[in-house]
Design a protein around this motif. Structure first.
Motif, mmCIF file in Angstrom:
data_model
loop_
_atom_site.group_PDB
_atom_site.id
_atom_site.type_symbol
_atom_site.label_atom_id
_atom_site.label_comp_id
_atom_site.label_asym_id
_atom_site.label_seq_id
_atom_site.Cartn_x
_atom_site.Cartn_y
_atom_site.Cartn_z
ATOM 1 N N VAL A 99 17.666 -28.920 13.229
ATOM 2 C CA VAL A 99 18.701 -27.397 12.867
ATOM 3 C C VAL A 99 19.465 -27.243 11.494
ATOM 4 O O VAL A 99 18.649 -26.131 10.597
ATOM 5 N N LYS A 100 19.860 -27.798 11.426
ATOM 6 C CA LYS A 100 20.608 -27.888 9.893
ATOM 7 C C LYS A 100 19.792 -27.859 9.143
ATOM 8 O O LYS A 100 20.297 -27.420 7.714
ATOM 9 N N HIS A 101 18.866 -28.425 8.884
ATOM 10 C CA HIS A 101 18.340 -28.267 7.618
ATOM 11 C C HIS A 101 16.761 -27.413 7.882
ATOM 12 O O HIS A 101 16.323 -27.106 6.617
ATOM 13 N N THR A 102 16.730 -26.726 8.503
ATOM 14 C CA THR A 102 15.696 -25.501 8.410
ATOM 15 C C THR A 102 16.685 -24.400 9.245
ATOM 16 O O THR A 102 15.513 -23.350 8.734
ATOM 17 N N ALA A 148 14.655 -16.451 31.161
ATOM 18 C CA ALA A 148 15.168 -16.347 29.659
ATOM 19 C C ALA A 148 15.332 -15.339 28.673
ATOM 20 O O ALA A 148 15.577 -14.419 27.913
ATOM 21 N N ARG A 149 14.805 -16.083 27.932
ATOM 22 C CA ARG A 149 14.268 -16.019 26.193
ATOM 23 C C ARG A 149 13.178 -14.901 26.969
ATOM 24 O O ARG A 149 13.103 -13.841 25.447
ATOM 25 N N TRP A 150 12.272 -15.435 27.656
ATOM 26 C CA TRP A 150 11.293 -13.776 27.473
ATOM 27 C C TRP A 150 12.030 -12.732 28.042
ATOM 28 O O TRP A 150 11.126 -11.622 27.320
ATOM 29 N N TRP A 151 12.740 -12.628 28.757
ATOM 30 C CA TRP A 151 13.434 -11.343 28.935
ATOM 31 C C TRP A 151 14.453 -10.797 27.479
ATOM 32 O O TRP A 151 13.869 -9.473 27.507
ATOM 33 N N VAL A 152 14.649 -11.442 27.000
ATOM 34 C CA VAL A 152 15.013 -11.281 25.752
ATOM 35 C C VAL A 152 14.520 -10.775 24.234
ATOM 36 O O VAL A 152 14.518 -9.457 23.585
ATOM 37 N N GLU A 153 12.999 -11.255 24.729
ATOM 38 C CA GLU A 153 12.174 -10.877 23.838
ATOM 39 C C GLU A 153 11.584 -9.126 23.980
ATOM 40 O O GLU A 153 11.207 -8.756 23.494
ATOM 41 N N VAL A 154 11.866 -8.697 25.403
ATOM 42 C CA VAL A 154 11.450 -7.990 26.537
ATOM 43 C C VAL A 154 12.237 -6.843 25.324
ATOM 44 O O VAL A 154 11.870 -5.637 25.787
ATOM 45 N N ILE A 155 13.569 -6.727 25.425
ATOM 46 C CA ILE A 155 14.144 -6.371 25.514
ATOM 47 C C ILE A 155 14.222 -5.595 23.924
ATOM 48 O O ILE A 155 14.284 -5.086 23.360
ATOM 49 N N LYS A 156 14.114 -7.431 22.815
ATOM 50 C CA LYS A 156 13.872 -6.469 21.570
ATOM 51 C C LYS A 156 12.944 -5.316 21.115
ATOM 52 O O LYS A 156 12.847 -4.720 20.414
ATOM 53 N N GLY A 178 14.669 -30.245 22.651
ATOM 54 C CA GLY A 178 14.116 -29.199 22.139
ATOM 55 C C GLY A 178 15.397 -28.139 22.782
ATOM 56 O O GLY A 178 15.541 -27.466 21.892
ATOM 57 N N SER A 179 16.373 -28.043 23.619
ATOM 58 C CA SER A 179 17.654 -28.343 23.462
ATOM 59 C C SER A 179 18.650 -28.122 22.970
ATOM 60 O O SER A 179 19.053 -26.844 22.482
ATOM 61 N N SER A 180 18.574 -28.974 21.871
ATOM 62 C CA SER A 180 19.206 -28.968 21.052
ATOM 63 C C SER A 180 18.563 -28.055 19.269
ATOM 64 O O SER A 180 20.087 -27.436 18.648
ATOM 65 N N LEU A 181 17.404 -27.546 20.016
ATOM 66 C CA LEU A 181 17.162 -26.942 18.753
ATOM 67 C C LEU A 181 17.231 -25.853 19.026
ATOM 68 O O LEU A 181 17.674 -24.662 17.960
ATOM 69 N N ALA A 182 17.730 -25.121 20.198
ATOM 70 C CA ALA A 182 18.285 -23.893 20.914
ATOM 71 C C ALA A 182 19.815 -23.541 20.741
ATOM 72 O O ALA A 182 20.280 -22.390 21.027
ATOM 73 N N PHE A 183 20.335 -24.650 21.773
ATOM 74 C CA PHE A 183 21.878 -24.904 21.255
ATOM 75 C C PHE A 183 22.299 -23.725 20.300
ATOM 76 O O PHE A 183 23.401 -22.947 20.529
ATOM 77 N N PRO A 223 17.104 -18.574 13.151
ATOM 78 C CA PRO A 223 17.894 -18.215 14.549
ATOM 79 C C PRO A 223 17.083 -18.422 15.596
ATOM 80 O O PRO A 223 16.702 -19.486 16.596
ATOM 81 N N ASP A 224 15.736 -17.134 15.174
ATOM 82 C CA ASP A 224 15.126 -16.908 16.958
ATOM 83 C C ASP A 224 13.809 -17.719 16.469
ATOM 84 O O ASP A 224 13.498 -18.196 18.073
ATOM 85 N N ARG A 225 13.382 -18.154 16.091
ATOM 86 C CA ARG A 225 11.835 -18.634 15.621
ATOM 87 C C ARG A 225 12.900 -19.995 16.305
ATOM 88 O O ARG A 225 11.559 -20.878 17.036
#
Length: 409
Positions: free
Chosen positions: A280-283, A398-406, A331-336, A289-291
């Motif tokens: 996360v720090k380097h990318t 939860a993430r799918w729902w965010v994308e639907v709202i966007k 995977g969790s760490s990428l999203a946290f 954030p979203d990707r």
């Protein structure tokens, strides 16, 4: 007094140095709070035998800690908005030190559970005051990078805490674990007292108004974007806590591995949080954030599916579950970090109120994770494989729902 010391060390004249130093001092103290759980995980079976209590009661020493983490945020958030971040964080540090000393000395399970609860209460001040300061001091990308670095240090607790605890148990009993943490916390709180900046100066502080406070909390809870991004964080956090509570009994009691072997397994699993935080720090500048959230949750879902399949096909293959958990943590760490920042930015209410709700929900999911481990535990790998799969699906939903709202905006 702290200003005198800052001037003496040449920090007072350079605000940037002070701001750069603060996150590391905060995480130095914060890690002791998490080690209060992780470092004594290998000792849970020893604690149960020493105090002559059943397994589920020993597991409830974890649940008591998480109950504490959900107890005071809604009060401490606005309190830190009114009286400043330093007072709240340092006061919590004193509570943590006293309760940790009691944990080291008591021979009564009821006293231990009570002290564990107050240890958890100290965590409330880190979220509402400490992390509020981080979000107030730094801009979006800088804050995400700092949170990634802090996260990679903080996860040393679940990654190496059990190993460190197992090493201590080779020569000392479980009480010494709390003794070491008390000394560590005294050093950490002293450094924060000397060098912590006040990110909420008197001219920006808000008067305490119950009606306004309730209005702010309702607005935050009704903010769909805040709630969904918080759910992404909390769901994956729940998975980690469920393993923390159940792991010692699966590995040590059911599969007969040593406490040292359990510590090594924890290092392998939670070490992936460190790896993910570095990614996360380097990318974050290139990916955004979203990707990063999307990539992280794809890995989380794959880990849940893998855990389910392996525990069905190979019900006694512990290493299959370990590999799945390593993927889950990465995977969790990428999203946290990105999910946390997006959630915080979704609201315009005072920072203390936002962090109070976020920390409360985080602690609540921690309690749920502990209760799931205490009351649904079957001692089988399939039990945890199913649990990890369900949690992974919840985070992705939860993430799918965010994308639907966007897409509708």
């Amino acid at each position: 007094m702290s200003r005198w010391w800052m001037g003496r060390w040449g920090v007072r004249d350079n605000q940037e140095k002070l701001y750069s130093l603060f996150p590391f001092l905060l995480v130095f103290y914060e890690i002791t709070n998490y080690l209060a759980n992780d470092m004594y995980l290998p000792a849970l079976p020893h604690l149960a035998a020493d105090l002559s209590i059943p397994t589920h009661l020993a597991q409830q020493t974890l649940t008591a800690w998480f109950l504490g983490t959900t107890s005071l945020q809604l009060i401490l958030g606005p309190f830190s908005d009114r009286f400043g971040r330093r007072l709240v964080l340092l006061g919590g540090g004193v509570v943590f030190i006293i309760s940790t000393i009691i944990c080291a000395l008591t021979a009564n399970i009821q006293v231990l559970l009570t002290a564990r609860f107050f240890q958890g209460c100290a965590i409330c001040t880190i979220g509402t005051a400490g992390y509020s300061s981080i979000h107030e001091i730094f801009d979006r990308i800088k804050a995400i990078k700092i949170l990634a670095v802090m996260g990679s240090i903080t996860v040393l607790a679940p990654a190496f805490g059990p190993l460190l605890g197992a090493v201590l148990l080779q020569w000392l009993n479980w009480r010494w674990i709390f003794g070491v943490l008390a000394i560590w916390a005294i050093v950490g709180v002293s450094l924060l007292w000397l060098f912590m900046p006040e990110s909420n100066p008197k001219e920006k502080r808000q008067a305490f108004d119950g009606r306004v406070l309730l209005k702010n909390y309702v607005a935050i809870l009704c903010n769909t974007k805040f709630m969904l991004n918080t759910l992404i964080f909390c769901a994956t956090f729940l998975g980690a806590i469920a393993w923390i509570a159940a792991g010692p009994f699966l590995v040590i009691t059911e599969f007969k591995y040593s406490t040292l072997a359990f510590g090594i397994f924890q290092a392998l699993i939670f070490g992936n949080l460190i790896l993910g935080a570095q990614v996360v720090k380097h990318t974050i500048d290139r990916r955004g954030p979203d990707r990063l959230i999307n990539i992280g949750l794809i890995i989380v879902l794959c880990s849940g599916v893998l855990a389910l399949l392996l525990t069905i096909i190979f019900p006694h293959f512990l290493f299959g579950l370990i590999i799945s958990l390593m993927m889950f943590m990465f995977g969790s760490s990428l999203a946290f970090g990105p999910a946390t920042r997006i959630a915080i930015e979704a609201c315009k209410e005072p920072m203390g109120a936002r962090m109070a709700i976020f920390s409360t929900l985080m602690g609540l999911f921690g309690v749920i994770g502990g209760l799931l481990a205490s009351f649904t535990y079957t001692g089988t790998l399939l039990w945890f494989g199913v649990l990890l799969f369900v949690i992974s699906c919840l985070a992705c939903l939860a993430r799918w729902w965010v994308e639907v709202i966007k897409a509708r905006e």
